[in-house]
Design a protein around this motif. Structure first.
Motif, short mmCIF file in Angstrom:
data_model
loop_
_atom_site.label_atom_id
_atom_site.label_comp_id
_atom_site.label_asym_id
_atom_site.label_seq_id
_atom_site.Cartn_x
_atom_site.Cartn_y
_atom_site.Cartn_z
N GLY A 112 -17.48 -7.15 3.14
CA GLY A 112 -17.68 -7.19 4.58
C GLY A 112 -16.53 -7.73 5.40
O GLY A 112 -16.66 -7.90 6.61
N VAL A 113 -15.40 -8.05 4.76
CA VAL A 113 -14.21 -8.43 5.53
C VAL A 113 -13.69 -7.17 6.23
O VAL A 113 -13.45 -6.15 5.58
N SER A 114 -13.57 -7.25 7.54
CA SER A 114 -13.25 -6.04 8.30
C SER A 114 -11.76 -5.89 8.60
O SER A 114 -11.27 -4.77 8.73
N ARG A 115 -11.06 -7.01 8.72
CA ARG A 115 -9.66 -6.94 9.11
C ARG A 115 -8.83 -7.93 8.30
O ARG A 115 -9.33 -8.97 7.89
N ILE A 116 -7.56 -7.59 8.12
CA ILE A 116 -6.64 -8.47 7.38
C ILE A 116 -5.36 -8.66 8.19
O ILE A 116 -4.81 -7.71 8.73
N ASN A 117 -4.93 -9.92 8.26
CA ASN A 117 -3.60 -10.26 8.75
C ASN A 117 -2.77 -10.69 7.55
O ASN A 117 -3.20 -11.56 6.78
N LEU A 118 -1.61 -10.11 7.39
CA LEU A 118 -0.75 -10.40 6.25
C LEU A 118 0.52 -11.08 6.75
O LEU A 118 1.21 -10.55 7.62
N SER A 119 0.83 -12.25 6.19
CA SER A 119 2.01 -13.00 6.60
C SER A 119 3.24 -12.47 5.86
O SER A 119 3.28 -12.45 4.64
N LEU A 120 4.21 -12.01 6.64
CA LEU A 120 5.43 -11.46 6.06
C LEU A 120 6.56 -11.67 7.07
O LEU A 120 6.56 -11.08 8.14
N ASP A 121 7.53 -12.52 6.72
CA ASP A 121 8.54 -12.94 7.69
C ASP A 121 9.83 -12.16 7.61
O ASP A 121 10.72 -12.35 8.45
N SER A 122 9.97 -11.28 6.62
CA SER A 122 11.17 -10.45 6.50
C SER A 122 10.91 -9.36 5.49
O SER A 122 10.00 -9.47 4.66
N LEU A 123 11.71 -8.32 5.55
CA LEU A 123 11.69 -7.28 4.52
C LEU A 123 12.88 -7.41 3.58
O LEU A 123 13.05 -6.59 2.67
N ARG A 124 13.69 -8.45 3.81
CA ARG A 124 14.80 -8.73 2.91
C ARG A 124 14.32 -9.69 1.82
O ARG A 124 13.84 -10.78 2.11
N ARG A 125 14.50 -9.28 0.59
CA ARG A 125 13.98 -10.05 -0.53
C ARG A 125 14.56 -11.46 -0.57
O ARG A 125 13.84 -12.43 -0.82
N ASP A 126 15.86 -11.59 -0.30
CA ASP A 126 16.49 -12.90 -0.35
C ASP A 126 16.01 -13.79 0.79
O ASP A 126 15.84 -15.01 0.62
N CYS A 127 15.74 -13.20 1.94
CA CYS A 127 15.25 -13.98 3.07
C CYS A 127 13.83 -14.48 2.81
O CYS A 127 13.51 -15.64 3.10
N VAL A 128 12.99 -13.61 2.25
CA VAL A 128 11.63 -14.03 1.90
C VAL A 128 11.67 -15.18 0.90
O VAL A 128 10.92 -16.16 1.02
N GLU A 129 12.54 -15.08 -0.09
CA GLU A 129 12.65 -16.16 -1.08
C GLU A 129 13.14 -17.45 -0.43
O GLU A 129 12.66 -18.54 -0.76
N GLN A 130 14.07 -17.34 0.51
CA GLN A 130 14.57 -18.52 1.20
C GLN A 130 13.46 -19.21 1.99
O GLN A 130 13.34 -20.44 1.98
N ILE A 131 12.61 -18.43 2.65
CA ILE A 131 11.56 -19.00 3.49
C ILE A 131 10.40 -19.53 2.65
O ILE A 131 9.87 -20.61 2.91
#
Length: 324
Positions: A112-131
């Motif tokens: 019954g979960v209707s909506r999802i918000n997904l946290s994603l601060d970059s599409l650069r793999r190195d930037c995601v790892e840094q954050i």
């Protein structure tokens, strides 16, 4: 309805089911932090259901499951099914970092979960790892694909925009959201504890102006989800943008939400210390009438506004302790 001293109807509860996370985003959790709440102090599913049922009877229509990372709480789809069946509750949603989403997306949708918000601060793999402190981008993208396959719509991408960290990635994220049929939400970093204060704050007003020109955006009168974001959509309908600006343009006058932490503390404002501890009341045997009265009393404590700009060092509590 729950109406506070300033005439605001409180119809949105953000419910933290754990303060633990498998990532260490540098604007959320202090480096090396290990002092998480003991599981014995977590609200049980029975206690959570009881509190949410009272909120629903008092007019709360929206509940968002948060953390930490909520999918680290064992059997979360079972809790979601119990909450979605409560009379009066119209919208059950989830905010996740996506790392566990591939395994749970279908079960959450069925629950019954209707909506999802997904946290994603970059599409650069190195930037995601840094954050985040983890090479997590591949897992997150797999989770996003699973959520789409499970039929979640809309899916919103939460991007905390930070100066000299990921601000150069905003246009690429917007293009990705257009391609994938997602809603992008840009969020200003908030001074929640030392972690939030050390984040590289970025004023989103100039960013909004730039994106408005590029995508021919028009502000939408209708909110998309009942939260604090203001929304714009392109005239051709291919792109929707939400902007959450607690610093540059606060939204306190229309605040409709409170937060319940994993240990049963009801926080009345993200940026203030007013709170009420519900767990001791629940475990002392309070009846539903008493619980309703306690929640009404708590709503009277809700302050008029936060003071992130005026007193950025005021808040010691950091985000994962409060609930996202």
């Amino acid at each position: 309805m729950l109406i506070d001293r300033f005439g605001r109807a409180i119809e949105y509860l953000r419910l933290s089911v754990t303060d633990r996370c498998d990532l260490r985003c540098n604007y959320c959790l202090p480096k090396g932090f290990k002092h998480f709440e003991e599981p014995d102090n977590w609200l049980t599913f029975d206690e959570i259901e009881r509190v949410v049922a009272v909120f629903a009877r008092l007019g709360t229509r929206r509940v968002r499951l948060t953390g930490g990372e909520p999918l680290l709480r064992r059997d979360l789809p079972a809790l979601a099914a119990r909450l979605s069946a409560l009379p009066g509750l119209q919208d059950l949603s989830l905010t996740t970092n996506g790392t566990q989403l591939q395994r749970h997306a279908a079960a959450l949708r069925a629950a019954g979960v209707s909506r999802i918000n997904l946290s994603l601060d970059s599409l650069r793999r190195d930037c995601v790892e840094q954050i985040t402190g983890s090479d997590s981008l591949p897992k997150v993208l797999e989770g996003l694909a699973a959520a789409k396959a499970a039929g979640f719509s809309p899916i919103k991408i939460n991007m905390v925009a930070m100066r000299d960290v990921n601000d150069a990635d905003i246009e690429a994220m917007a293009a990705f959201c257009v391609e994938q049929g997602l809603i992008l939400r840009l969020i200003e970093a908030m001074p929640m504890g030392e972690t939030g204060r050390s984040a590289h704050y970025l004023d989103l007003q100039p960013v909004l102006e730039r994106l408005s020109r590029r995508f021919d955006l028009v502000e939408q009168a209708r909110e998309l989800g009942g939260g604090p974001a203001r929304y714009w959509s392109s005239r051709d309908g291919v792109f929707s943008l939400g902007v959450i600006t607690p610093i540059s343009q606060h939204f306190c006058a229309t605040c409709n939400r409170v937060r319940l932490s994993v240990d049963g503390t009801l926080y009345l404002c993200l940026g203030q210390e007013e709170k009420m501890e519900l767990r001791p009341l629940l475990r002392a045997g309070i009846d539903d009438a008493g619980l309703e009265a306690a929640i009404r009393e708590a709503i009277e404590l809700k302050p008029e506004r936060h003071e992130f700009r005026e007193q950025p060092k005021k808040l010691v509590r950091f985000m994962s302790m409060t609930g996202g």
